[in-house]
Scaffold this active site. Structure first.
Site, mmCIF file in Angstrom:
data_model
loop_
_atom_site.group_PDB
_atom_site.id
_atom_site.type_symbol
_atom_site.label_atom_id
_atom_site.label_comp_id
_atom_site.label_asym_id
_atom_site.label_seq_id
_atom_site.Cartn_x
_atom_site.Cartn_y
_atom_site.Cartn_z
ATOM 1 N N LYS A 1 15.188 -57.956 -4.635
ATOM 2 C CA LYS A 1 14.206 -56.880 -4.802
ATOM 3 C C LYS A 1 12.871 -57.400 -5.324
ATOM 4 O O LYS A 1 11.826 -56.837 -5.032
ATOM 5 C CB LYS A 1 14.751 -55.787 -5.733
ATOM 6 C CG LYS A 1 15.871 -54.986 -5.104
ATOM 7 C CD LYS A 1 16.047 -53.640 -5.783
ATOM 8 C CE LYS A 1 17.147 -52.838 -5.105
ATOM 9 N NZ LYS A 1 17.454 -51.602 -5.810
ATOM 10 N N LYS B 1 23.766 -56.038 4.874
ATOM 11 C CA LYS B 1 24.431 -54.795 4.494
ATOM 12 C C LYS B 1 23.567 -53.602 4.914
ATOM 13 O O LYS B 1 22.339 -53.710 5.010
ATOM 14 C CB LYS B 1 24.721 -54.760 2.988
ATOM 15 C CG LYS B 1 23.489 -54.690 2.125
ATOM 16 C CD LYS B 1 23.836 -54.435 0.657
ATOM 17 C CE LYS B 1 22.526 -54.299 -0.121
ATOM 18 N NZ LYS B 1 22.624 -54.101 -1.529
ATOM 19 N N LYS C 1 19.521 -48.665 1.971
ATOM 20 C CA LYS C 1 18.543 -47.579 1.889
ATOM 21 C C LYS C 1 17.130 -48.085 2.158
ATOM 22 O O LYS C 1 16.287 -47.345 2.612
ATOM 23 C CB LYS C 1 18.528 -47.032 0.463
ATOM 24 C CG LYS C 1 19.678 -46.186 0.059
ATOM 25 C CD LYS C 1 19.488 -45.910 -1.426
ATOM 26 C CE LYS C 1 20.493 -44.970 -1.979
ATOM 27 N NZ LYS C 1 20.337 -44.869 -3.448
HETATM 28 P P1 AMP Z 1 22.773 -47.144 -4.702
HETATM 29 O O1 AMP Z 1 22.508 -45.829 -4.118
HETATM 30 O O2 AMP Z 1 22.010 -48.247 -4.097
HETATM 31 O O3 AMP Z 1 22.633 -47.022 -6.186
HETATM 32 O O4 AMP Z 1 24.302 -47.466 -4.397
HETATM 33 C C1 AMP Z 1 25.325 -46.584 -4.723
HETATM 34 C C2 AMP Z 1 26.675 -47.196 -4.446
HETATM 35 O O5 AMP Z 1 26.827 -47.474 -3.042
HETATM 36 C C3 AMP Z 1 26.925 -48.534 -5.162
HETATM 37 O O6 AMP Z 1 28.239 -48.506 -5.676
HETATM 38 C C4 AMP Z 1 26.809 -49.564 -4.080
HETATM 39 O O7 AMP Z 1 27.599 -50.692 -4.319
HETATM 40 C C5 AMP Z 1 27.317 -48.805 -2.864
HETATM 41 N N1 AMP Z 1 26.761 -49.339 -1.605
HETATM 42 C C6 AMP Z 1 25.445 -49.504 -1.296
HETATM 43 N N2 AMP Z 1 25.292 -50.025 -0.063
HETATM 44 C C7 AMP Z 1 26.551 -50.201 0.434
HETATM 45 C C8 AMP Z 1 27.066 -50.714 1.679
HETATM 46 N N3 AMP Z 1 26.267 -51.135 2.664
HETATM 47 N N4 AMP Z 1 28.423 -50.745 1.846
HETATM 48 C C9 AMP Z 1 29.242 -50.326 0.855
HETATM 49 N N5 AMP Z 1 28.817 -49.835 -0.335
HETATM 50 C C10 AMP Z 1 27.484 -49.771 -0.551
#
Ligand code: AMP
Ligand code: TRP
Length: 324
Positions: free
Chosen positions: A112, A194, A197
């Site tokens: 980031k 991966k 967002k």
């Molecule tokens: P965030 O919204 O970025 O805070 O992520 C929320 C949750 O989604 C966290 O537990 C991340 O590890 C999981 N996460 C984010 N991207 C992925 C992905 N591509 N595959 C699986 N889990 C994900």
């Protein structure tokens, strides 16, 4: 007494099917067996610049998504991080325990911060300390997250152990809960990356609020690897990823999926995957629309109050053992 889980997601960008399959789905599955705390981590969101009005809106929208996914406010505590000031208070204490070297090793900071530490915000650097504070305040046993959070969780464990060694047993040392399938759902456009967002290419992600046409188009355009069979194969990341999504959305076993698609090609497979995804998203999106702002406030305020009683207990013992 039930063991405790804590997890959270940031109210930024749009949640995608990777967030659901890697994290939210397990939050829902675990809430019976555990006493669960699910937080909307808006203080983590401001480690990158956010528009205030949008942040406020997205914070409530994320609460809607938790509820629509099946987090049940009767069983689980849902709250907004900034409503519980103990999170930032404990973060300061933990920042005095953490070491520069261990934060410098965090890969998310490197990603980031785009490798430019000189220009990166200090909050982006200390972000994993705030995350440790979130977790440790609730004497958490288990933290259901996707694979990308594993390193942050190890830091949380290290900080808990270091504190306990220095000042006496204070924190439960948390365990990660990272699912075997779905812990890292990949981009539809690049199965080496991966699903994210913050991806510039929206075609790489299926967002939880995408309409059926958009979902179908994105799946039809998803990149595929060489080979024509529809089966799990470590050497073919694209089909592996698509089949994993299919498997988790339909609840079939890996063998059932392989059997189901034996003799079929990509055309059939992609149509069925699109159908399964649309069928999953339709009722989900209906539920998202059920909660108006007032209903959300009625869940989030008591959630924060309940969270505070536990958080302030923990912070109290931390201060006491440190002589503060
Ligand atoms: P965030 O919204 O970025 O805070 O992520 C929320 C949750 O989604 C966290 O537990 C991340 O590890 C999981 N996460 C984010 N991207 C992925 C992905 N591509 N595959 C699986 N889990 C994900
Ligand atoms: N850092 C996590 C992410 O980006 C979100 C998060 C913040 C979190 N605090 C947490 C996850 C505590 C689990 C537990 O996805």
């Amino acid at each position: 007494m039930k063991k405790r889980i804590f997890s959270g997601a940031q109210p930024t960008g749009q949640l995608h099917i990777g967030n659901y399959l890697g994290a939210l789905k397990n939050w829902v599955a675990l809430q019976d067996e555990y006493e669960a705390f699910y937080c909307i981590v808006n203080l983590h969101a401001i480690t990158l610049p956010q528009d205030p009005k949008t942040l406020r809106q997205k914070t409530l929208d994320l609460a809607r998504i938790y509820l629509a996914a099946g987090v049940d406010p009767q069983r689980s505590t849902i709250f907004i991080q900034s409503d519980v000031p103990e999170h930032t208070e404990l973060a300061w204490v933990l920042s005095c325990i953490a070491r520069m070297g261990e934060l410098e090793r965090m890969t998310q900071f490197k990603d980031k911060g785009k490798g430019n530490a000189e220009r990166a915000g200090v909050g982006l650097f200390t972000y994993p300390i705030l995350m440790a504070s979130d977790i440790l305040l609730y004497q958490t046993d288990l933290v259901p997250v996707g694979q990308d959070q594993k390193q942050h969780l190890e830091l949380s464990r290290d900080l808990a152990e270091r504190f306990n060694r220095g000042y006496g047993d204070t924190f439960t040392v948390p365990e990660p809960y990272i699912p075997k399938a779905g812990a890292s759902i990949k981009s539809l456009q690049d199965p080496e990356k991966k699903m994210s967002k913050s991806d510039d290419n929206a075609n790489g992600s299926i967002f939880l609020l995408d309409d059926p046409d958009t979902v179908t188009k994105k799946i039809k355009r998803a990149v595929t690897d060489s080979g024509t069979t529809i089966e799990f194969d470590e050497s073919r990341p694209a089909i592996n990823n698509l089949l994993t999504i299919f498997q988790l959305l339909t609840g079939k076993s890996a063998d059932e999926c392989t059997e189901h698609f034996r003799g079929k090609g990509y055309g059939d497979f992609k149509s069925e995957l699109a159908e399964a995804t649309v069928e999953f998203l339709r009722p989900f999106q209906d539920r998202v629309r059920e909660f108006d702002d007032e209903a959300l406030i009625g869940i989030l305020h008591p959630g924060a109050e309940k969270a505070r009683t536990i958080a302030s207990d923990t912070l109290g013992s931390v201060y006491k053992s440190m002589g503060l």
